[in-house]
Design a protein around this motif. Sequence first.
Motif, PDB file in Angstrom:
ATOM      1  N   CYS A 212     -25.758 -12.764   3.278  1.00 39.13           N
ATOM      2  CA  CYS A 212     -24.311 -12.885   3.461  1.00 39.13           C
ATOM      3  C   CYS A 212     -23.694 -11.526   3.759  1.00 39.13           C
ATOM      4  O   CYS A 212     -23.947 -10.561   3.028  1.00 39.13           O
ATOM      5  N   ALA A 213     -22.880 -11.472   4.801  1.00 41.22           N
ATOM      6  CA  ALA A 213     -21.906 -10.378   4.899  1.00 41.22           C
ATOM      7  C   ALA A 213     -20.733 -10.796   4.032  1.00 41.22           C
ATOM      8  O   ALA A 213     -20.316 -11.953   4.048  1.00 41.22           O
ATOM      9  N   PHE A 214     -20.204  -9.881   3.243  1.00 42.30           N
ATOM     10  CA  PHE A 214     -19.064 -10.189   2.374  1.00 42.30           C
ATOM     11  C   PHE A 214     -17.856  -9.387   2.832  1.00 42.30           C
ATOM     12  O   PHE A 214     -17.937  -8.174   3.025  1.00 42.30           O
ATOM     13  N   PHE A 215     -16.740 -10.082   3.001  1.00 43.41           N
ATOM     14  CA  PHE A 215     -15.527  -9.504   3.565  1.00 43.41           C
ATOM     15  C   PHE A 215     -14.448  -9.337   2.495  1.00 43.41           C
ATOM     16  O   PHE A 215     -14.214 -10.258   1.694  1.00 43.41           O
ATOM     17  N   GLY A 216     -13.786  -8.182   2.521  1.00 45.40           N
ATOM     18  CA  GLY A 216     -12.692  -7.922   1.579  1.00 45.40           C
ATOM     19  C   GLY A 216     -11.467  -8.773   1.844  1.00 45.40           C
ATOM     20  O   GLY A 216     -10.562  -8.818   1.011  1.00 45.40           O
ATOM     21  N   ILE A 217     -11.405  -9.428   2.994  1.00 44.45           N
ATOM     22  CA  ILE A 217     -10.369 -10.392   3.396  1.00 44.45           C
ATOM     23  C   ILE A 217      -9.013  -9.735   3.618  1.00 44.45           C
ATOM     24  O   ILE A 217      -8.405  -9.876   4.675  1.00 44.45           O
ATOM     25  N   HIS A 218      -8.515  -8.996   2.617  1.00 44.60           N
ATOM     26  CA  HIS A 218      -7.172  -8.428   2.673  1.00 44.60           C
ATOM     27  C   HIS A 218      -7.173  -7.032   3.298  1.00 44.60           C
ATOM     28  O   HIS A 218      -8.219  -6.400   3.473  1.00 44.60           O
ATOM     29  N   THR A 219      -5.983  -6.561   3.610  1.00 44.79           N
ATOM     30  CA  THR A 219      -5.789  -5.179   4.054  1.00 44.79           C
ATOM     31  C   THR A 219      -5.442  -4.326   2.843  1.00 44.79           C
ATOM     32  O   THR A 219      -4.649  -4.738   1.988  1.00 44.79           O
ATOM     33  N   PHE A 220      -6.035  -3.138   2.763  1.00 41.40           N
ATOM     34  CA  PHE A 220      -5.798  -2.219   1.658  1.00 41.40           C
ATOM     35  C   PHE A 220      -5.326  -0.871   2.204  1.00 41.40           C
ATOM     36  O   PHE A 220      -5.406  -0.605   3.407  1.00 41.40           O
ATOM     37  N   ARG A 221      -4.840  -0.025   1.305  1.00 47.08           N
ATOM     38  CA  ARG A 221      -4.410   1.327   1.653  1.00 47.08           C
ATOM     39  C   ARG A 221      -5.368   2.334   1.036  1.00 47.08           C
ATOM     40  O   ARG A 221      -5.568   2.336  -0.173  1.00 47.08           O
ATOM     41  N   PHE A 222      -5.983   3.152   1.869  1.00 51.15           N
ATOM     42  CA  PHE A 222      -6.730   4.300   1.379  1.00 51.15           C
ATOM     43  C   PHE A 222      -5.765   5.485   1.321  1.00 51.15           C
ATOM     44  O   PHE A 222      -4.990   5.703   2.262  1.00 51.15           O
ATOM     45  N   ILE A 223      -5.827   6.263   0.242  1.00 47.89           N
ATOM     46  CA  ILE A 223      -4.913   7.388   0.023  1.00 47.89           C
ATOM     47  C   ILE A 223      -5.748   8.634  -0.219  1.00 47.89           C
ATOM     48  O   ILE A 223      -6.570   8.671  -1.140  1.00 47.89           O
ATOM     49  N   ASP A 224      -5.540   9.666   0.607  1.00 42.90           N
ATOM     50  CA  ASP A 224      -6.374  10.860   0.487  1.00 42.90           C
ATOM     51  C   ASP A 224      -5.780  11.855  -0.512  1.00 42.90           C
ATOM     52  O   ASP A 224      -4.766  11.591  -1.176  1.00 42.90           O
ATOM     53  N   ALA A 225      -6.401  13.021  -0.613  1.00 46.13           N
ATOM     54  CA  ALA A 225      -5.990  14.021  -1.607  1.00 46.13           C
ATOM     55  C   ALA A 225      -4.593  14.558  -1.362  1.00 46.13           C
ATOM     56  O   ALA A 225      -3.959  15.097  -2.280  1.00 46.13           O
ATOM     57  N   ASN A 226      -4.091  14.405  -0.144  1.00 46.42           N
ATOM     58  CA  ASN A 226      -2.744  14.871   0.193  1.00 46.42           C
ATOM     59  C   ASN A 226      -1.735  13.729   0.251  1.00 46.42           C
ATOM     60  O   ASN A 226      -0.648  13.887   0.805  1.00 46.42           O
ATOM     61  N   ALA A 227      -2.121  12.584  -0.295  1.00 40.05           N
ATOM     62  CA  ALA A 227      -1.273  11.390  -0.356  1.00 40.05           C
ATOM     63  C   ALA A 227      -1.039  10.740   1.010  1.00 40.05           C
ATOM     64  O   ALA A 227      -0.148   9.908   1.161  1.00 40.05           O
ATOM     65  N   LYS A 228      -1.833  11.108   1.998  1.00 41.80           N
ATOM     66  CA  LYS A 228      -1.748  10.435   3.288  1.00 41.80           C
ATOM     67  C   LYS A 228      -2.428   9.084   3.193  1.00 41.80           C
ATOM     68  O   LYS A 228      -3.513   8.955   2.631  1.00 41.80           O
ATOM     69  N   GLU A 229      -1.791   8.046   3.765  1.00 41.19           N
ATOM     70  CA  GLU A 229      -2.305   6.691   3.678  1.00 41.19           C
ATOM     71  C   GLU A 229      -2.931   6.238   4.999  1.00 41.19           C
ATOM     72  O   GLU A 229      -2.444   6.566   6.075  1.00 41.19           O
ATOM     73  N   THR A 230      -4.004   5.480   4.888  1.00 43.52           N
ATOM     74  CA  THR A 230      -4.659   4.861   6.031  1.00 43.52           C
ATOM     75  C   THR A 230      -4.869   3.385   5.704  1.00 43.52           C
ATOM     76  O   THR A 230      -5.362   3.041   4.622  1.00 43.52           O
ATOM     77  N   ILE A 231      -4.487   2.519   6.630  1.00 41.95           N
ATOM     78  CA  ILE A 231      -4.661   1.096   6.426  1.00 41.95           C
ATOM     79  C   ILE A 231      -6.087   0.711   6.804  1.00 41.95           C
ATOM     80  O   ILE A 231      -6.582   1.066   7.878  1.00 41.95           O
ATOM     81  N   VAL A 232      -6.757  -0.031   5.915  1.00 47.59           N
ATOM     82  CA  VAL A 232      -8.166  -0.362   6.138  1.00 47.59           C
ATOM     83  C   VAL A 232      -8.460  -1.814   5.776  1.00 47.59           C
ATOM     84  O   VAL A 232      -7.737  -2.450   5.006  1.00 47.59           O
TER      85      VAL A 232
END
Length: 358
Positions: A212-232
């Motif tokens: 099985c490939a398993f999918f996170g389904i939802h969109t999440f926010r990754f936040i780096d050390a400088n508080a910059k956000e990336t949608i993943v």
Amino acid sequence: MTNIVDGLSRRNILRGAGVASIGAALCPFAAEAASAEVPAPLAASQSADHATETMSVDAIDALEGAYGHQHGLRRNHTKGVGALGYFIGNPHAQRYSRSSLFSGRKLEVVARFSIAGGDPTVSDKDLSPRGIGLEFRLPGGELHHMTMLHTPMFFALMPKTFIDKFIALKVDPATHGPNQVAFKSFLMSHRDNDAQFAFLHQNNPPPSYANCAFFGIHTFRFIDANAKETIVRFRFQPHDGVKYLSKAAFDSASDEFLIPALFERVKSSAIKWDMIVSLGEPGDTLDDPTILWPASRSEFNAGTLVLETATPDPQAGSYKINYDPLMMSDGIAATNDPVLLFRSPSYAISHERRLREL
């Protein structure tokens, strides 16, 4: 009753405390909260949380109505098996997230595989999603949870679709089986269900959880050390390859093959998945888990999950874990996806009911 404490909603208290019981989470604050004056923005938040909790209770009631009251068992994804292993994150991911999930250290993982629905005797040939819950045990006692499906999409845009589906699946007392008229009506009136329904009916079940490939389904926010956000978005891609039963294999398969296949598989070697992270672009949906992102999105390998042993569900370390998808480490955060936000309190209610019976 006031359930806001120092600006925290019930859901946030549960997430921060990492507990299964709403009552246990709120009890220490009850006296203070009862006399607190709630500012208008918090009162609005409280009202929204109350509505979410009401829907969560309705969801668990609907599951029990559809599958019966399974004493001491999970109300959804009832049939399952535990597993243990570890995760090693790729430090490259720290470019996007400061989470210690991606420190490069070997992190203990407690996992559980399952079949969607509340029937503990469901056939492994059933055309329903396969799931995996992961608890990552991070340094300093921090926990991170992931709950994923083998379908690339979910079936509900809004919590109401989830509730209505299981209301429609309630057993017809006249036939002692599903109410076909009610379920056909659900399918016609809830088109957000179409994509997952088509996927499940166009692909036979997998021969093994290892395929099985398993999918996170939802969109999440990754936040780096400088508080910059990336949608993943992310998925776990199996080293054993994604496979589905052929028609002949499906027709001849028994109703119990997934758990035996898992036990047999781990005898030979550990099972591995790569965590593949997709990077969002402007215009990508943030709050609709029924819609896929374009396949052209940039991706990278964020780490490897390794599962080494499997254990029958009642004896497994996962047995009492509430795999709350909003229990996330610093550096990873939720979006405003209403289904994602709804899952946390509904899981808590289900878990609280189950623990009372153990």
